[in-house]
Design an enzyme around this catalytic site. Structure first.
Site, PDB file in Angstrom:
ATOM      1  N   CYS A  81      39.937  31.582  34.741  1.00 58.93           N
ATOM      2  CA  CYS A  81      39.990  32.105  33.450  1.00 58.93           C
ATOM      3  C   CYS A  81      40.709  30.840  32.602  1.00 58.93           C
ATOM      4  CB  CYS A  81      40.687  33.311  32.995  1.00 58.93           C
ATOM      5  SG  CYS A  81      40.884  33.585  31.205  1.00 58.93           S
ATOM      6  N   LYS A 124      35.535  34.358  41.928  1.00 60.38           N
ATOM      7  CA  LYS A 124      34.542  34.052  40.911  1.00 60.38           C
ATOM      8  C   LYS A 124      35.091  32.503  40.698  1.00 60.38           C
ATOM      9  CE  LYS A 124      33.212  35.438  36.416  1.00 60.38           C
ATOM     10  NZ  LYS A 124      33.539  36.632  35.415  1.00 60.38           N
ATOM     11  N   ASN A 152      32.161  31.578  35.749  1.00 62.73           N
ATOM     12  CA  ASN A 152      32.853  32.100  34.461  1.00 62.73           C
ATOM     13  C   ASN A 152      32.518  31.162  33.351  1.00 62.73           C
ATOM     14  OD1 ASN A 152      34.920  33.185  33.032  1.00 62.73           O
ATOM     15  ND2 ASN A 152      36.079  33.607  34.917  1.00 62.73           N
TER      16      ASN A 152
END
Ligand SMILES: Cc1cc2nc3c(=O)[nH]c(=O)nc-3n(C[C@H](O)[C@H](O)[C@H](O)COP(=O)(O)O)c2cc1C
Length: 293
Positions: A130, A166, A193
């Protein structure tokens, strides 16, 4: 439900290879009535951290040419509420869930894995990528050694669960990240991502987002995602799940041709919530195209 679309990822079998990406779909049931959740292979739930997070203050979304910038900052209800309320609600509704786990730091991560283990979660997706948080997230996900450390810990803590890593495109070499995740025991990788970007408010003479940099998603990033899936799927033996800019049935087919075992639809849900079911319809009709040599 057609048996020929059943898709194996690690020890898990999904009824088809079309998933809702983590974030835009919330905890899944927010989309009930808009997306036919019974049609999709699984919902990847919004990333949770052990403690609840309020997310970033100020502006969080900004449309760009062909894309969307977000700076949500991993707002989430935290592990206790998620495992007590959100996940049981999905399973009562008969919807398969992939639980997305995030890490603010090692201690938060360790406690989150303990909670996921107690909840006997079947499939997790580790969001080590993230871009919108101060600590954890991309700082972990861009370093192949840290990716291996975090994946290995999840593998050890979660026993029989399927572990998906991810990956971030905001790294020197996403293929190296994928190889590292595979060697550490990941059952699959998701690529990609969001791509780091920024925007400026000309009137106010300042960056649009409080944290300046944000994550770009939507059609603008699809060629980057496709390139990542193409290269990763030629380097690893585990399944690759494609995510990034899918906004039509044809886009999804490109990911399968590039080597993806499954696909995720994210940003497109905001303006075309019928897309995941349309992709499943097309795959039921014509089958999943085999990867290009
Ligand atoms: C509003 C928003 C929130 C997101 N939140 C998360 C998240 O919590 N965890 C995560 O792994 N990815 C998150 N993502 C990234 C998506 O899951 C997806 O990987 C990315 O947006 C690329 O796919 P897309 O272009 O189809 O949206 C978010 C994306 C958006 C647009």
């Amino acid at each position: 439900m057609s048996a020929f679309l059943m898709t194996t990822i690690g020890r898990a079998t999904l009824k088809n290879p079309v998933l809702l990406a983590s974030g835009p779909a919330g905890y899944g049931l927010e989309y009930e009535g808009l997306v036919d959740l019974g049609r999709v292979g699984a919902v990847v739930t919004k990333t949770i951290t052990f403690e609840p997070r309020a997310g970033n203050p100020g502006r969080r979304l900004q449309e760009t040419g062909g894309g969307l910038l977000n700076s949500i900052g991993l707002e989430n209800v935290g592990a206790a509420v998620f495992f007590a309320e959100k996940l049981p609600a999905l399973s009562e509704a008969g919807i398969s869930a992939v639980v997305s786990l995030g890490a603010e730091d090692w201690d938060d991560y360790r406690r989150l894995l303990e909670a996921a283990g107690r909840a006997a979660v079947d499939i997790v997706e580790l969001n080590l990528s993230c871009p919108n948080v101060e600590r954890g997230g991309m700082a972990i996900g861009a370093d192949p050694e840290l990716v291996a450390l975090y994946v290995r810990h999840a593998r050890d803590a979660l026993g029989e669960a399927t572990v998906i890593a991810k990956l971030t495109p905001n790294a020197a070499d996403i293929v190296a990240l994928a190889l590292s995740a595979e060697q550490a025991g990941a059952d699959a990788v998701t690529a990609i991502n969001t791509v780091v970007g920024m925007d400026i408010d000309v009137e106010r003479r300042r960056p649009v987002f409080g944290r300046v940099r944000a994550g770009l998603s939507g059609p603008a990033i699809m060629p980057i995602a496709l390139d990542a899936v193409w290269r990763i799927s030629r380097a690893v033996d585990i399944p690759v799940i494609g995510s990034g800019g899918i906004s039509s049935v044809g886009d999804a087919l490109k990911f399968f041709l590039a080597g993806a075992r499954a696909v995720q639809v994210g940003t497109a849900l905001f303006y075309d919530p019928a897309l995941p079911a349309a992709i499943v319809d097309a795959l039921e009709k014509d089958g999943v195209p085999p990867p290009l040599p």
